[in-house]
Design an enzyme around this catalytic site. Structure first.
Site, PDB file in Angstrom:
ATOM      1  N   ARG A  59     -22.613   4.510  12.757  1.00 26.74           N
ATOM      2  CA  ARG A  59     -23.753   3.587  12.715  1.00 26.74           C
ATOM      3  C   ARG A  59     -24.180   3.294  11.282  1.00 26.74           C
ATOM      4  O   ARG A  59     -24.010   4.102  10.390  1.00 26.74           O
ATOM      5  CB  ARG A  59     -24.965   4.234  13.401  1.00 26.74           C
ATOM      6  CG  ARG A  59     -24.897   4.215  14.862  1.00 26.74           C
ATOM      7  CD  ARG A  59     -26.257   4.535  15.444  1.00 26.74           C
ATOM      8  NE  ARG A  59     -26.618   5.941  15.327  1.00 26.74           N
ATOM      9  CZ  ARG A  59     -27.858   6.389  15.526  1.00 26.74           C
ATOM     10  NH1 ARG A  59     -28.834   5.549  15.802  1.00 26.74           N
ATOM     11  NH2 ARG A  59     -28.117   7.683  15.444  1.00 26.74           N
ATOM     12  N   HIS A  91     -26.433  11.293  24.702  1.00 27.18           N
ATOM     13  CA  HIS A  91     -26.583  11.443  23.256  1.00 27.18           C
ATOM     14  C   HIS A  91     -27.259  10.177  22.716  1.00 27.18           C
ATOM     15  O   HIS A  91     -26.617   9.266  22.231  1.00 27.18           O
ATOM     16  CB  HIS A  91     -25.201  11.623  22.631  1.00 27.18           C
ATOM     17  CG  HIS A  91     -25.265  11.887  21.166  1.00 27.18           C
ATOM     18  ND1 HIS A  91     -26.077  12.850  20.617  1.00 27.18           N
ATOM     19  CD2 HIS A  91     -24.612  11.311  20.116  1.00 27.18           C
ATOM     20  CE1 HIS A  91     -25.910  12.858  19.298  1.00 27.18           C
ATOM     21  NE2 HIS A  91     -25.030  11.922  18.979  1.00 27.18           N
TER      22      HIS A  91
HETATM   23  N1  LIG Z   1     -20.970  12.920  18.889  1.00 25.49           N
HETATM   24  C1  LIG Z   1     -21.841  13.068  17.914  1.00 25.49           C
HETATM   25  O1  LIG Z   1     -22.769  13.861  18.035  1.00 25.49           O
HETATM   26  C2  LIG Z   1     -21.684  12.283  16.651  1.00 25.49           C
HETATM   27  C3  LIG Z   1     -22.472  12.551  15.522  1.00 25.49           C
HETATM   28  C4  LIG Z   1     -22.289  11.791  14.372  1.00 25.49           C
HETATM   29  C5  LIG Z   1     -21.336  10.773  14.348  1.00 25.49           C
HETATM   30  N2  LIG Z   1     -20.583  10.535  15.468  1.00 25.49           N
HETATM   31  C6  LIG Z   1     -19.564   9.484  15.510  1.00 25.49           C
HETATM   32  O2  LIG Z   1     -18.322  10.013  15.012  1.00 25.49           O
HETATM   33  C7  LIG Z   1     -17.512   8.941  14.528  1.00 25.49           C
HETATM   34  C8  LIG Z   1     -17.015   9.268  13.121  1.00 25.49           C
HETATM   35  O3  LIG Z   1     -18.102   9.357  12.216  1.00 25.49           O
HETATM   36  P1  LIG Z   1     -17.826   9.510  10.641  1.00 25.49           P
HETATM   37  O4  LIG Z   1     -19.144   9.597   9.982  1.00 25.49           O
HETATM   38  O5  LIG Z   1     -16.793  10.540  10.380  1.00 25.49           O
HETATM   39  O6  LIG Z   1     -17.193   8.058  10.331  1.00 25.49           O
HETATM   40  P2  LIG Z   1     -16.186   7.651   9.122  1.00 25.49           P
HETATM   41  O7  LIG Z   1     -16.155   6.160   9.077  1.00 25.49           O
HETATM   42  O8  LIG Z   1     -16.542   8.387   7.881  1.00 25.49           O
HETATM   43  O9  LIG Z   1     -14.786   8.215   9.627  1.00 25.49           O
HETATM   44  C9  LIG Z   1     -14.110   7.688  10.716  1.00 25.49           C
HETATM   45  C10 LIG Z   1     -12.657   7.587  10.312  1.00 25.49           C
HETATM   46  O10 LIG Z   1     -11.892   7.210  11.458  1.00 25.49           O
HETATM   47  C11 LIG Z   1     -10.785   6.490  10.940  1.00 25.49           C
HETATM   48  N3  LIG Z   1     -10.107   5.747  12.012  1.00 25.49           N
HETATM   49  C12 LIG Z   1     -10.452   4.555  12.560  1.00 25.49           C
HETATM   50  N4  LIG Z   1      -9.556   4.212  13.501  1.00 25.49           N
HETATM   51  C13 LIG Z   1      -8.625   5.201  13.551  1.00 25.49           C
HETATM   52  C14 LIG Z   1      -7.459   5.413  14.314  1.00 25.49           C
HETATM   53  N5  LIG Z   1      -7.067   4.528  15.232  1.00 25.49           N
HETATM   54  N6  LIG Z   1      -6.752   6.535  14.096  1.00 25.49           N
HETATM   55  C15 LIG Z   1      -7.145   7.425  13.159  1.00 25.49           C
HETATM   56  N7  LIG Z   1      -8.252   7.278  12.413  1.00 25.49           N
HETATM   57  C16 LIG Z   1      -8.978   6.175  12.596  1.00 25.49           C
HETATM   58  C17 LIG Z   1     -11.412   5.593   9.887  1.00 25.49           C
HETATM   59  O11 LIG Z   1     -10.451   5.044   8.975  1.00 25.49           O
HETATM   60  C18 LIG Z   1     -12.396   6.537   9.221  1.00 25.49           C
HETATM   61  O12 LIG Z   1     -11.870   7.165   8.068  1.00 25.49           O
HETATM   62  C19 LIG Z   1     -18.404   7.683  14.593  1.00 25.49           C
HETATM   63  O13 LIG Z   1     -18.117   6.955  15.759  1.00 25.49           O
HETATM   64  C20 LIG Z   1     -19.804   8.266  14.664  1.00 25.49           C
HETATM   65  O14 LIG Z   1     -20.731   7.378  15.270  1.00 25.49           O
HETATM   66  C21 LIG Z   1     -20.752  11.267  16.585  1.00 25.49           C
END
Ligand SMILES: NC(=O)c1ccc[n+]([C@@H]2O[C@H](COP(=O)([O-])OP(=O)(O)OC[C@H]3O[C@@H](n4cnc5c(N)ncnc54)[C@H](O)[C@@H]3O)[C@@H](O)[C@H]2O)c1
Length: 311
Positions: free
Chosen positions: A85, A178
């Site tokens: 986000r 969530h």
């Molecule tokens: N479940 C939870 O409690 C929680 C908490 C925080 C964030 N999140 C979610 O986790 C996810 C990741 O967050 P982040 O801060 O690490 O984001 P980020 O953008 O730093 O990292 C995500 C990575 O995924 C990679 N990616 C995209 N498509 C891909 C694919 N097909 N194969 C491999 N890698 C791919 C991107 O290049 C990027 O480097 C987001 O969707 C975020 O909203 C979830």
């Protein structure tokens, strides 16, 4: 007996910290999968963490690549791939783009490590773990979403800070989706076995519940360019460890409910036991009328986003 193997899909903010924590805990050899364009970025982090291993003496192999065949034989897959986000966005705004990524991940997991335990973090969490389960056809005990462990960690940290006690002694659970409709359960919270109301006033507890439900948004606003990543990574590592070490941890996770809490066929945040069998049991807690009403509201919200996946 060789080491266990963990595939971390997505080497961004969460993926990077998760690699570090999993390495420090010596959970197993680690392989990070990134898209081709960011392969170098992920490799750089992997090599940097590898060069940190002598300080604490953790013996694991760490690799990062865009070649999916590297996940072959993984015992655990942790999915952090996806767009996070930005300020002003809700988790649900991420649905379209992240659903395509989940499809991509499932194809590779089915091909290379179809018997792994799968932990999904990608947002909107409840619908992405539902999509992973539906597309993969894997058994329900091997697909789980990480959210409740994080929401509960946040709640516990706030309680410990307000009560002036060790976070270690705060036991609690946060149920539901969530998002802002999540259901913190202060009635079930204890500090060293003593009920929470011994330590904190109702006003303070209400404020903690509200802050917990908005904790992710608080961080999104402050970071201004992404969402929380240290605590989410810690929570995912905790779940992976519970599985790999057969710890039988009781952790709130997004798990498939088939009748529990009156929920049919949806992933919702509920306390579960995680051990070598994956999600070994969904625990059905007796809720009071107020808690049931809050849960009904969160179930409606989760149902709506699950329906938007059209799966
Ligand atoms: N479940 C939870 O409690 C929680 C908490 C925080 C964030 N999140 C979610 O986790 C996810 C990741 O967050 P982040 O801060 O690490 O984001 P980020 O953008 O730093 O990292 C995500 C990575 O995924 C990679 N990616 C995209 N498509 C891909 C694919 N097909 N194969 C491999 N890698 C791919 C991107 O290049 C990027 O480097 C987001 O969707 C975020 O909203 C979830």
């Amino acid at each position: 007996m060789g080491r266990k193997k963990i595939a971390i899909i997505g080497g961004g903010q969460i993926g990077g910290v998760l690699t570090l924590i999993a390495a420090q805990k010596e959970l197993g050899d680690l392989v990070v999968i990134e898209i081709k364009e960011k392969e170098g970025f992920a490799k750089g982090k992997a090599i940097d963490i590898m060069q940190m291993t002598p300080h604490d003496g953790f013996d694991v192999k760490i690799d990062a690549t865009s070649d999916w065949s590297a996940i072959k034989g993984s015992d655990v897959v942790i999915v952090t791939a996806g767009v996070p986000r930005k300020p002003g966005m809700t988790r649900d705004d991420l649905l379209g783009v992240n659903l395509k990524i989940i499809q991509n991940v499932v194809d590779a997991v089915k091909k290379y490590c179809s018997s792994a335990f799968n932990i999904v973090l990608t947002n909107p969490l409840d619908s992405m773990v539902y999509a992973f389960y539906k597309i993969s056809g894997f058994p329900k005990n091997r697909v789980v979403g990480m959210a409740g462990a994080l929401d509960t960690a946040r709640f516990r940290a706030f309680v410990a800070e307000a009560a002036g006690v060790s976070v270690q002694d705060v036991a609690a659970t946060v149920m539901g989706g969530h998002g802002p409709t999540m259901v913190p359960l202060p009635r079930l919270c204890t500090i060293g076995g003593v009920p929470l109301d011994h330590f904190l006033s109702k006003e303070k507890v209400d404020a903690i519940c509200n802050r917990t439900a908005e904790a992710g948004t608080e961080i999104v606003k402050l970071l201004a360019n992404g969402s929380a990543f240290f605590s989410p990574a810690g929570s995912a590592a905790e779940m992976a460890e519970a599985y790999l070490k057969d710890k039988k941890r009781v952790l709130p996770c997004a798990a498939l409910c088939e009748g529990e809490y009156g929920v049919q066929g949806l992933f919702i945040g509920v306390p579960v036991i995680i051990g070598a069998g994956g999600v070994e049991k969904v625990i059905e807690v007796k809720l009071n009328a107020e808690e049931k009403a809050m849960l009904a509201k969160t179930i409606e919200a989760v149902k709506k986003t699950a329906e938007e996946t059209k799966l």
